[in-house]
Design a protein around this motif. Sequence first.
Motif, PDB file in Angstrom:
ATOM      1  N   GLY A 158       0.821  -1.206   0.000  1.00  0.00           N
ATOM      2  CA  GLY A 158       0.000   0.000   0.000  1.00  0.00           C
ATOM      3  C   GLY A 158       0.852   1.252   0.000  1.00  0.00           C
ATOM      4  O   GLY A 158       0.534   2.228  -0.686  1.00  0.00           O
ATOM      5  N   ASP A 218      -9.488   2.921  -9.883  1.00  0.00           N
ATOM      6  CA  ASP A 218      -8.150   2.608  -9.374  1.00  0.00           C
ATOM      7  C   ASP A 218      -7.463   1.607 -10.299  1.00  0.00           C
ATOM      8  O   ASP A 218      -7.810   0.421 -10.316  1.00  0.00           O
ATOM      9  CB  ASP A 218      -8.260   2.039  -7.960  1.00  0.00           C
ATOM     10  CG  ASP A 218      -6.926   1.568  -7.405  1.00  0.00           C
ATOM     11  OD1 ASP A 218      -5.880   2.008  -7.923  1.00  0.00           O
ATOM     12  OD2 ASP A 218      -6.931   0.753  -6.475  1.00  0.00           O
ATOM     13  N   ARG A 278      -5.455  -1.862  -9.078  1.00  0.00           N
ATOM     14  CA  ARG A 278      -6.141  -3.093  -8.695  1.00  0.00           C
ATOM     15  C   ARG A 278      -6.722  -3.785  -9.916  1.00  0.00           C
ATOM     16  O   ARG A 278      -7.128  -3.131 -10.874  1.00  0.00           O
ATOM     17  CB  ARG A 278      -7.286  -2.791  -7.737  1.00  0.00           C
ATOM     18  CG  ARG A 278      -6.870  -2.176  -6.412  1.00  0.00           C
ATOM     19  CD  ARG A 278      -6.437  -3.219  -5.440  1.00  0.00           C
ATOM     20  NE  ARG A 278      -6.417  -2.697  -4.077  1.00  0.00           N
ATOM     21  CZ  ARG A 278      -5.695  -3.196  -3.108  1.00  0.00           C
ATOM     22  NH1 ARG A 278      -4.955  -4.253  -3.334  1.00  0.00           N
ATOM     23  NH2 ARG A 278      -5.728  -2.678  -1.898  1.00  0.00           N
ATOM     24  N   VAL A 323      -7.115  -4.996   3.866  1.00  0.00           N
ATOM     25  CA  VAL A 323      -7.317  -3.726   3.166  1.00  0.00           C
ATOM     26  C   VAL A 323      -6.968  -2.551   4.083  1.00  0.00           C
ATOM     27  O   VAL A 323      -6.426  -1.536   3.629  1.00  0.00           O
ATOM     28  CB  VAL A 323      -8.770  -3.625   2.662  1.00  0.00           C
ATOM     29  CG1 VAL A 323      -9.038  -2.261   2.051  1.00  0.00           C
ATOM     30  CG2 VAL A 323      -9.043  -4.710   1.631  1.00  0.00           C
ATOM     31  N   ASP A 346      -3.276  -2.003   3.887  1.00  0.00           N
ATOM     32  CA  ASP A 346      -2.927  -1.304   2.656  1.00  0.00           C
ATOM     33  C   ASP A 346      -3.190   0.194   2.805  1.00  0.00           C
ATOM     34  O   ASP A 346      -2.357   1.026   2.428  1.00  0.00           O
ATOM     35  CB  ASP A 346      -3.747  -1.881   1.507  1.00  0.00           C
ATOM     36  CG  ASP A 346      -3.309  -1.380   0.143  1.00  0.00           C
ATOM     37  OD1 ASP A 346      -2.562  -2.100  -0.542  1.00  0.00           O
ATOM     38  OD2 ASP A 346      -3.713  -0.257  -0.240  1.00  0.00           O
ATOM     39  N   SER A 347      -4.337   0.547   3.367  1.00  0.00           N
ATOM     40  CA  SER A 347      -4.687   1.956   3.543  1.00  0.00           C
ATOM     41  C   SER A 347      -3.742   2.654   4.509  1.00  0.00           C
ATOM     42  O   SER A 347      -3.392   3.833   4.308  1.00  0.00           O
ATOM     43  CB  SER A 347      -6.126   2.076   4.046  1.00  0.00           C
ATOM     44  OG  SER A 347      -7.049   1.724   3.033  1.00  0.00           O
ATOM     45  N   LYS A 375     -10.918  -1.461   9.967  1.00  0.00           N
ATOM     46  CA  LYS A 375     -11.345  -1.223   8.580  1.00  0.00           C
ATOM     47  C   LYS A 375     -12.086   0.096   8.444  1.00  0.00           C
ATOM     48  O   LYS A 375     -11.830   0.877   7.522  1.00  0.00           O
ATOM     49  CB  LYS A 375     -12.245  -2.374   8.122  1.00  0.00           C
ATOM     50  CG  LYS A 375     -12.884  -2.189   6.735  1.00  0.00           C
ATOM     51  CD  LYS A 375     -11.842  -2.107   5.629  1.00  0.00           C
ATOM     52  CE  LYS A 375     -12.445  -2.237   4.236  1.00  0.00           C
ATOM     53  NZ  LYS A 375     -13.335  -1.131   3.865  1.00  0.00           N
ATOM     54  N   THR A 423      -9.512   2.982   6.568  1.00  0.00           N
ATOM     55  CA  THR A 423      -9.828   3.264   5.161  1.00  0.00           C
ATOM     56  C   THR A 423     -10.447   4.647   4.993  1.00  0.00           C
ATOM     57  O   THR A 423     -10.210   5.323   3.987  1.00  0.00           O
ATOM     58  CB  THR A 423     -10.758   2.187   4.579  1.00  0.00           C
ATOM     59  OG1 THR A 423     -11.951   2.087   5.371  1.00  0.00           O
ATOM     60  CG2 THR A 423     -10.061   0.833   4.552  1.00  0.00           C
ATOM     61  N   ARG A 476      -6.796   4.727  -5.020  1.00  0.00           N
ATOM     62  CA  ARG A 476      -6.608   3.441  -4.322  1.00  0.00           C
ATOM     63  C   ARG A 476      -7.269   3.487  -2.941  1.00  0.00           C
ATOM     64  O   ARG A 476      -7.926   2.530  -2.511  1.00  0.00           O
ATOM     65  CB  ARG A 476      -5.117   3.135  -4.194  1.00  0.00           C
ATOM     66  CG  ARG A 476      -4.811   1.744  -3.629  1.00  0.00           C
ATOM     67  CD  ARG A 476      -3.312   1.513  -3.596  1.00  0.00           C
ATOM     68  NE  ARG A 476      -2.962   0.219  -3.056  1.00  0.00           N
ATOM     69  CZ  ARG A 476      -2.439  -0.793  -3.742  1.00  0.00           C
ATOM     70  NH1 ARG A 476      -2.238  -0.659  -5.044  1.00  0.00           N
ATOM     71  NH2 ARG A 476      -2.124  -1.927  -3.152  1.00  0.00           N
ATOM     72  N   ASN A 481     -10.248   1.109  -1.543  1.00  0.00           N
ATOM     73  CA  ASN A 481     -10.059   0.370  -0.292  1.00  0.00           C
ATOM     74  C   ASN A 481     -11.214   0.609   0.678  1.00  0.00           C
ATOM     75  O   ASN A 481     -11.648  -0.300   1.392  1.00  0.00           O
ATOM     76  CB  ASN A 481      -8.748   0.780   0.382  1.00  0.00           C
ATOM     77  CG  ASN A 481      -7.536   0.124  -0.245  1.00  0.00           C
ATOM     78  OD1 ASN A 481      -7.658  -0.728  -1.118  1.00  0.00           O
ATOM     79  ND2 ASN A 481      -6.355   0.536   0.191  1.00  0.00           N
ATOM     80  N   ARG A 482     -11.697   1.834   0.701  1.00  0.00           N
ATOM     81  CA  ARG A 482     -12.794   2.178   1.618  1.00  0.00           C
ATOM     82  C   ARG A 482     -14.039   1.347   1.327  1.00  0.00           C
ATOM     83  O   ARG A 482     -14.801   1.004   2.241  1.00  0.00           O
ATOM     84  CB  ARG A 482     -13.097   3.671   1.499  1.00  0.00           C
ATOM     85  CG  ARG A 482     -14.158   4.168   2.464  1.00  0.00           C
ATOM     86  CD  ARG A 482     -14.286   5.681   2.401  1.00  0.00           C
ATOM     87  NE  ARG A 482     -14.643   6.138   1.054  1.00  0.00           N
ATOM     88  CZ  ARG A 482     -14.784   7.419   0.715  1.00  0.00           C
ATOM     89  NH1 ARG A 482     -14.591   8.361   1.632  1.00  0.00           N
ATOM     90  NH2 ARG A 482     -15.113   7.749  -0.521  1.00  0.00           N
TER      91      ARG A 482
END
Length: 327
Positions: free
Chosen positions: A61, A158, A161, A194, A197-198, A268, A272, A303, A307-308
């Motif tokens: 990320g 994005d 992905r 995720v 990554d954020s 999460k 995000t 991105r 992710n959100r």
Amino acid sequence: MSEFDELHAELRAVARDVLDRPVVDWRQLVDAGWTGLEVSDESGGAGASFVETAIVLEEIGRAAATTGYLGCALAVAALNAAAAADARDDVAGRIAAGETAALATGFEIHRDGTLSGRAEFVPDAAAADHLLLLARDERGAHVLATAPVTVTPQPVVDETRALAVVTADDVMPTTSWPIDGNVEALHERAAVAVACDSLGLAEAMLARTVEYTGVRHQFGRPIGSFQAVKHACADMLVQIAVARELVEVAVAEVATGDGAEVSSAMAKSHATSMAVEVAGKAMQLHGGIGYTWESGVHVYLKRATLNRALYGSPAAHRRALARRYGV
């Protein structure tokens, strides 16, 4: 301090080195041992935990790298939750050796044994060598299966992905394994993955913004010396610090299998949302150049926005928390 702190620091340093290039080749991830982190030693993996996988996810990320690693990590977790079988171990070994994989959820197995369902926004499904399907039968038991399915690429804003729609219409599974573990744990793991990554991309945005505001001059001085800019960067730092605490707790609970229903939802929903705000603020603080294609800030913002939405929106996770506590 943890006994694994030195190992984790080395893993993070290697990850940054591997990902510090315009294009990251899948073979480089395989050679680094990432695809087999959570694969057992007997199947050719490292026998590590989600803690190590989370470090890699965070660094991917941070680099906003285009890889198939998310789908691979989720597929390996599903295999680990399935009942032991030679065929299952063979697939895990193949993934550790470099074959790609993805996991699609939400399928059903009918009384006659056929499988059907539709899963949208499945990461890395289109190019997967092994596409695993998580399905539930009429008794509520879950199985992990492979079956002939239709995979349709699903373009999103994005471009880092690769998502797809996976559909199955009353097809007979090729192979299947009962799920021994908690199925909800797989959903929690995906949400936390995720969030990792954020967290990484938000830290990258803060670092880039601080660097830019230190060299961009206005009225004869760096814009980073202006009080409003200082406050904005401080707010970004505080939001990231809170997110890191939440993510680290969730990662630890996923890794130990203690039940991460609450911590995964908190991580999460906050991480995000935070990443979208930080990336947006970074674009603003970069001024006019932040809105250009050349700056690259837009890559992180898009991105973060995707992710959100992946694996449950912040609103959905907060509603789940509210129901749990009777709010």
